[in-house]
Design a protein around this motif. Structure first.
Motif, PDB file in Angstrom:
ATOM      1  N   SER A 141       1.056  -1.101   0.083  1.00  0.00           N
ATOM      2  CA  SER A 141       0.216  -0.087  -0.071  1.00  0.00           C
ATOM      3  C   SER A 141       0.898   1.272   0.139  1.00  0.00           C
ATOM      4  N   ARG A 142       0.252   2.490  -0.190  1.00  0.00           N
ATOM      5  CA  ARG A 142       0.890   3.524  -0.381  1.00  0.00           C
ATOM      6  C   ARG A 142       1.410   3.947   1.153  1.00  0.00           C
ATOM      7  N   ARG A 143       0.639   3.566   2.090  1.00  0.00           N
ATOM      8  CA  ARG A 143       1.096   3.690   3.553  1.00  0.00           C
ATOM      9  C   ARG A 143       2.089   3.210   3.987  1.00  0.00           C
ATOM     10  N   ALA A 144       2.357   1.839   3.346  1.00  0.00           N
ATOM     11  CA  ALA A 144       3.455   0.968   3.669  1.00  0.00           C
ATOM     12  C   ALA A 144       4.693   1.616   3.087  1.00  0.00           C
ATOM     13  N   VAL A 145       4.708   2.088   1.685  1.00  0.00           N
ATOM     14  CA  VAL A 145       5.770   2.660   1.101  1.00  0.00           C
ATOM     15  C   VAL A 145       6.330   3.974   1.948  1.00  0.00           C
ATOM     16  N   LEU A 146       5.286   4.757   2.168  1.00  0.00           N
ATOM     17  CA  LEU A 146       5.571   5.973   2.817  1.00  0.00           C
ATOM     18  C   LEU A 146       6.039   5.804   4.297  1.00  0.00           C
ATOM     19  N   LEU A 147       5.718   4.907   4.908  1.00  0.00           N
ATOM     20  CA  LEU A 147       6.215   4.480   6.330  1.00  0.00           C
ATOM     21  C   LEU A 147       7.528   3.960   6.138  1.00  0.00           C
ATOM     22  N   GLN A 148       7.909   2.913   5.196  1.00  0.00           N
ATOM     23  CA  GLN A 148       9.327   2.447   4.999  1.00  0.00           C
ATOM     24  C   GLN A 148      10.365   3.857   4.733  1.00  0.00           C
ATOM     25  N   PHE A 149      10.094   4.515   3.776  1.00  0.00           N
ATOM     26  CA  PHE A 149      10.932   5.719   3.531  1.00  0.00           C
ATOM     27  C   PHE A 149      11.154   6.809   4.699  1.00  0.00           C
ATOM     28  N   LEU A 150       9.830   7.001   5.380  1.00  0.00           N
ATOM     29  CA  LEU A 150       9.986   7.795   6.658  1.00  0.00           C
ATOM     30  C   LEU A 150      10.957   7.209   7.710  1.00  0.00           C
ATOM     31  N   LEU A 151      10.671   5.955   7.952  1.00  0.00           N
ATOM     32  CA  LEU A 151      11.577   4.961   8.752  1.00  0.00           C
ATOM     33  C   LEU A 151      13.163   4.993   8.576  1.00  0.00           C
ATOM     34  N   GLU A 152      13.275   5.006   7.095  1.00  0.00           N
ATOM     35  CA  GLU A 152      14.645   5.154   6.779  1.00  0.00           C
ATOM     36  C   GLU A 152      15.335   6.498   7.154  1.00  0.00           C
ATOM     37  N   ALA A 153      14.512   7.647   6.944  1.00  0.00           N
ATOM     38  CA  ALA A 153      14.978   8.915   7.374  1.00  0.00           C
ATOM     39  C   ALA A 153      15.196   8.972   8.707  1.00  0.00           C
ATOM     40  N   ILE A 154      14.441   8.542   9.636  1.00  0.00           N
ATOM     41  CA  ILE A 154      14.252   8.674  11.187  1.00  0.00           C
ATOM     42  C   ILE A 154      15.334   7.689  11.489  1.00  0.00           C
ATOM     43  N   LEU A 155      15.821   6.565  11.016  1.00  0.00           N
ATOM     44  CA  LEU A 155      16.886   5.834  11.493  1.00  0.00           C
ATOM     45  C   LEU A 155      18.087   6.529  11.063  1.00  0.00           C
ATOM     46  N   ILE A 156      18.283   7.152  10.033  1.00  0.00           N
ATOM     47  CA  ILE A 156      19.545   7.642   9.832  1.00  0.00           C
ATOM     48  C   ILE A 156      19.699   8.967  10.849  1.00  0.00           C
ATOM     49  N   SER A 157      18.725   9.770  10.935  1.00  0.00           N
ATOM     50  CA  SER A 157      18.748  10.820  11.926  1.00  0.00           C
ATOM     51  C   SER A 157      18.904  10.656  13.281  1.00  0.00           C
ATOM     52  N   VAL A 158      18.187   9.425  13.892  1.00  0.00           N
ATOM     53  CA  VAL A 158      18.259   9.141  15.298  1.00  0.00           C
ATOM     54  C   VAL A 158      19.829   8.328  15.343  1.00  0.00           C
ATOM     55  N   GLY A 159      20.327   7.659  14.305  1.00  0.00           N
ATOM     56  CA  GLY A 159      21.428   6.914  14.525  1.00  0.00           C
ATOM     57  C   GLY A 159      22.587   7.886  14.697  1.00  0.00           C
ATOM     58  N   GLY A 160      22.742   8.775  13.859  1.00  0.00           N
ATOM     59  CA  GLY A 160      23.587   9.835  13.792  1.00  0.00           C
ATOM     60  C   GLY A 160      23.633  10.558  15.145  1.00  0.00           C
ATOM     61  N   PHE A 186      15.293  12.916  16.349  1.00  0.00           N
ATOM     62  CA  PHE A 186      13.881  12.101  15.955  1.00  0.00           C
ATOM     63  C   PHE A 186      12.938  13.299  15.216  1.00  0.00           C
ATOM     64  N   ILE A 187      12.848  14.418  15.566  1.00  0.00           N
ATOM     65  CA  ILE A 187      12.043  15.295  14.849  1.00  0.00           C
ATOM     66  C   ILE A 187      12.607  15.893  13.474  1.00  0.00           C
ATOM     67  N   VAL A 188      13.843  15.838  13.241  1.00  0.00           N
ATOM     68  CA  VAL A 188      14.548  16.194  12.173  1.00  0.00           C
ATOM     69  C   VAL A 188      14.321  15.043  11.147  1.00  0.00           C
ATOM     70  N   GLY A 189      14.285  13.737  11.575  1.00  0.00           N
ATOM     71  CA  GLY A 189      14.083  12.677  10.687  1.00  0.00           C
ATOM     72  C   GLY A 189      12.727  12.759  10.230  1.00  0.00           C
ATOM     73  N   ILE A 190      11.783  13.178  11.095  1.00  0.00           N
ATOM     74  CA  ILE A 190      10.407  12.987  10.726  1.00  0.00           C
ATOM     75  C   ILE A 190      10.277  14.050   9.451  1.00  0.00           C
ATOM     76  N   ILE A 191      10.606  15.532  10.034  1.00  0.00           N
ATOM     77  CA  ILE A 191      10.276  16.801   9.185  1.00  0.00           C
ATOM     78  C   ILE A 191      10.844  16.679   7.867  1.00  0.00           C
ATOM     79  N   PHE A 192      12.353  16.307   7.776  1.00  0.00           N
ATOM     80  CA  PHE A 192      12.952  16.200   6.402  1.00  0.00           C
ATOM     81  C   PHE A 192      12.868  14.860   5.654  1.00  0.00           C
ATOM     82  N   GLY A 193      12.050  14.011   6.523  1.00  0.00           N
ATOM     83  CA  GLY A 193      11.878  12.611   5.691  1.00  0.00           C
ATOM     84  C   GLY A 193      10.444  12.476   5.154  1.00  0.00           C
ATOM     85  N   ILE A 194       9.560  13.412   5.711  1.00  0.00           N
ATOM     86  CA  ILE A 194       8.142  13.206   5.202  1.00  0.00           C
ATOM     87  C   ILE A 194       8.148  13.762   3.686  1.00  0.00           C
TER      88      ILE A 194
END
Length: 405
Positions: free
Chosen positions: A321-340, A379-387
């Motif tokens: 679903s579109r929701r699954a794709v959106l969540l996957q790429f959003l999680l990638e941005a959050i993981l990069i941001s939170v990991g760093g 965490f917020i940076v990952g959400i804002i700039f990953g959305i």
């Protein structure tokens, strides 16, 4: 929950496939978060150090002296603060103060290393060590007691710098005899300032000797307390006690005589304000670094969406679903941001911890609030700039995506 787990697994696998790109993207957050924590830590440490230095001098301390200005000598002699004024202050303020002390300043020439040198000689009383926050350097020494002052005993105290200069060490000084004003004084103790005033007090930087005020006054042409010190019991009472002392001195001397009565409250407030402003400015600079890092994450994720357009088309054609794709790429941005961000937090905390282990002169605190804020910002940076990239990926047309080369 299974849906979220699958999205997380796909995101992690995608990042694993491009490790170098992921690490370089997270580097910005690492530097930004480490900067925030270090800036806050340095700011808190420097602020506390400065305020502790001021408090060590005496945050509850009030000083008073006559401001002679251009007055002629005859008028000035009558207007100087006297011992009677000190006694009056003690009676007037009573239990509101811990102690009041009289000080008079002079110099004398002592023979040091075969050469004559001017040395500061301070006449004072048994309360001076208390109001000026002094501490003994040697175990076998002592401060002045009331009998030394009342009986005009020829005893002296040396600060640690002068004691070392005269006798080679502080421990050898107690019991020695020195000549001041042509009289022999027995050294009863060696002291130092609990907190250094960097030569800004009457003690100076080059060493000083204390003798009883009742002895020193006989070597002065006129009785002159300069300055009078009061230590107030409660910090909140300092402004009111300052006003009372100012009015007391004015009432006991001729009209028009000017007296400077001051405390360190204003300095403490100014130092605290400057530290706060400096912290805000430095944190703002660090926040700009985090913002730039966020833009970098968004840029990389947009490139990633473009590169993986065909992959997105395949997933959608298989039922994602579109929701699954959106969540996957959003999680990638959050993981990069939170990991760093987590790596940045560890780096930022490691510096003060290492500094505390390597030295014990200054304790460097670690701000828990800065750690929480740094993690939250990551965490917020990952959400804002990953959305935006995630939303773009979810809106791709599956048919067109499959045709993408």
């Amino acid at each position: 929950m299974q849906f979220l787990y699958e999205a997380f697994r796909f995101s992690y696998q995608a990042l694993q496939a491009n490790r170098v790109r992921t690490l370089l993207t997270a580097l910005g957050l690492l530097i930004g978060n480490a900067s925030v924590i270090l800036v806050v830590t340095i700011s808190i440490t420097s602020r506390d150090l400065i305020l502790d230095k001021i408090r060590g001098i005496g945050s509850n301390l009030i000083s008073a002296y006559y401001d002679a200005g251009t007055q002629d000598t005859a008028k000035a002699d009558a207007d100087f603060v006297k011992l009677a004024d000190v006694e009056a202050a003690r009676r007037e303020l009573g239990s509101r103060i811990v102690a009041a002390s009289a000080v008079t300043n002079a110099t004398d020439r002592l023979v040091i290393d075969g050469h004559e040198r001017d040395v500061r000689v301070i006449g004072t009383d048994e309360f001076y060590s208390q109001v000026r926050n002094l501490q003994l350097v040697t175990r076998n020494g002592r401060f002045f007691d009331p009998s030394d002052i009342a009986l005009r005993q020829k005893v002296a105290m040396l600060d640690n710098k002068l004691a070392i200069t005269l006798f080679g060490s502080t421990s050898n000084s107690v019991g020695q005899v020195i000549k001041i004003h042509g009289l022999q004084f027995t050294i009863i103790g060696v002291f130092k300032e609990r907190t250094s005033t960097f030569g800004q007090s009457e003690l100076g930087d080059n060493g000083a000797a204390l003798i009883p005020f009742t002895v020193q006054r006989f070597f002065e042409p006129v009785e002159r307390v300069d300055p009078m010190y009061l230590q107030v019991r409660v910090a909140e009472d300092v402004p009111a006690a300052t006003q009372v002392l100012s009015e007391l001195l004015a009432s006991r001397h001729r009209q028009g005589a000017r007296y400077t009565v001051q405390n360190l409250t204003a300095i403490l407030e100014t130092a605290s304000t400057v530290a706060t402003v400096l912290t805000f400015v430095l944190v703002l600079v660090s926040a700009i670094a985090l913002l730039i890092s966020g833009i970098g994450i968004m840029n990389i994720m947009l490139v990633t969406v473009t590169e993986r357009t065909r992959e997105i088309g395949v997933r959608m054609s298989l039922g994602a679903s579109r929701r699954a794709v959106l969540l996957q790429f959003l999680l990638e941005a959050i993981l990069i941001s939170v990991g760093g961000g987590v790596l940045g937090i560890l780096a930022g905390v490691a510096v003060p911890v290492a500094a505390n282990l390597l030295q014990d002169e200054v304790y460097i605190p670690i701000s828990t609030l800065s750690i929480v804020v740094a993690f939250g910002v990551s965490f917020i940076v990952g959400i804002i700039f990953g959305i935006l990239p995630a939303n773009r990926a979810s809106r791709l047309n599956p048919t067109e995506a499959l045709r993408y080369e």
